[in-house]
Design an enzyme around this catalytic site. Sequence first.
Site, mmCIF file in Angstrom:
data_model
loop_
_atom_site.group_PDB
_atom_site.id
_atom_site.type_symbol
_atom_site.label_atom_id
_atom_site.label_comp_id
_atom_site.label_asym_id
_atom_site.label_seq_id
_atom_site.Cartn_x
_atom_site.Cartn_y
_atom_site.Cartn_z
ATOM 1 C CE LYS A 23 0.209 -0.536 -2.742
ATOM 2 N NZ LYS A 23 0.527 0.600 -3.661
ATOM 3 C CE1 TYR B 249 2.536 0.917 -0.479
ATOM 4 C CE2 TYR B 249 2.432 3.208 -1.193
ATOM 5 C CZ TYR B 249 2.844 1.906 -1.404
ATOM 6 O OH TYR B 249 3.570 1.590 -2.522
#
Length: 294
Positions: free
Chosen positions: A164, A136
């Site tokens: 992400k 992320y």
Amino acid sequence: MQKDFGRVLTAMVTPFTTDNKLNIPAAQTMAKYLVSNGSDGLVIAGTTGESPTLTKEEKFELFKEVKGVVGKDVPVLAGTGSYNTEESVNQTKLAEKAGVDGILAVVPYYNKPSQEGLYQHYSKIAKSTYLPIMLYNIPSRTGCNLLPNTVARLAEIDNIVAIKESSGNMDQMTELKRQLGNDFLIYSGDDSLTLPMLSLGGHGIVSVVSHLIGEKIKLMVQKFHSGEKEEALALHLEMFELIKTMFITTNPVPIKTALALLGFEVGGFRLPLVKATEEEVTVIKKVMQKNNLL
């Protein structure tokens, strides 16, 4: 090993009681609602879930109870990353015990490690678990950018399978896709950039606004992947004002405010987050009414 968590994942809010305790029944209700309204999977205790103010015991309970209620067919990713590698490893081991399907590991924040430090951080987490890992990257919150070259190195580790990407930088997204190919999945971390990210080879979205319009977001993603680009663009334009409104102040304040207006028991916020101002609530109400949500 599961590598595809679906096209639309919702970064779920964490409901609290009126006295700011963890509200597990409300979390289970929210999880079931999301799965019935466009979400292929859920991310629990991420940024939107107010992870910095949750204890490790609360996170474990949340992971276990949400996974228990949505069942084996719905991927649940647990937010276990922090700025402390050992703590991230410990949280990941707890997530394993809770029965989740994968983890979301944010770039370490505040201490601003080098690219080599980031590589070592994620390598150690990966070695500690059999679970698949979604990286992320969100430099606006962490103060540190996970660069494509480093992601490419990490992608060689078997259980690091997705990212992400929330840098907001389309050149960086392009470079990620150029280096990683099709096996490593790239998810947009910004609702407003879902369509541009898809056009550059993104797989899907880890969404906030899917709490409100999950089916419409899913339809846009489906339209894009089926080649109906004009229809996907029309949906993007239709949703854009609502999406931007859900970020008029720090996430998750607007989305929790909107959910409360819809009657969901989400509770308030743990400091240092505070509730939306009257002016912000007025703006949120107005755009929700415009989108036939109220």
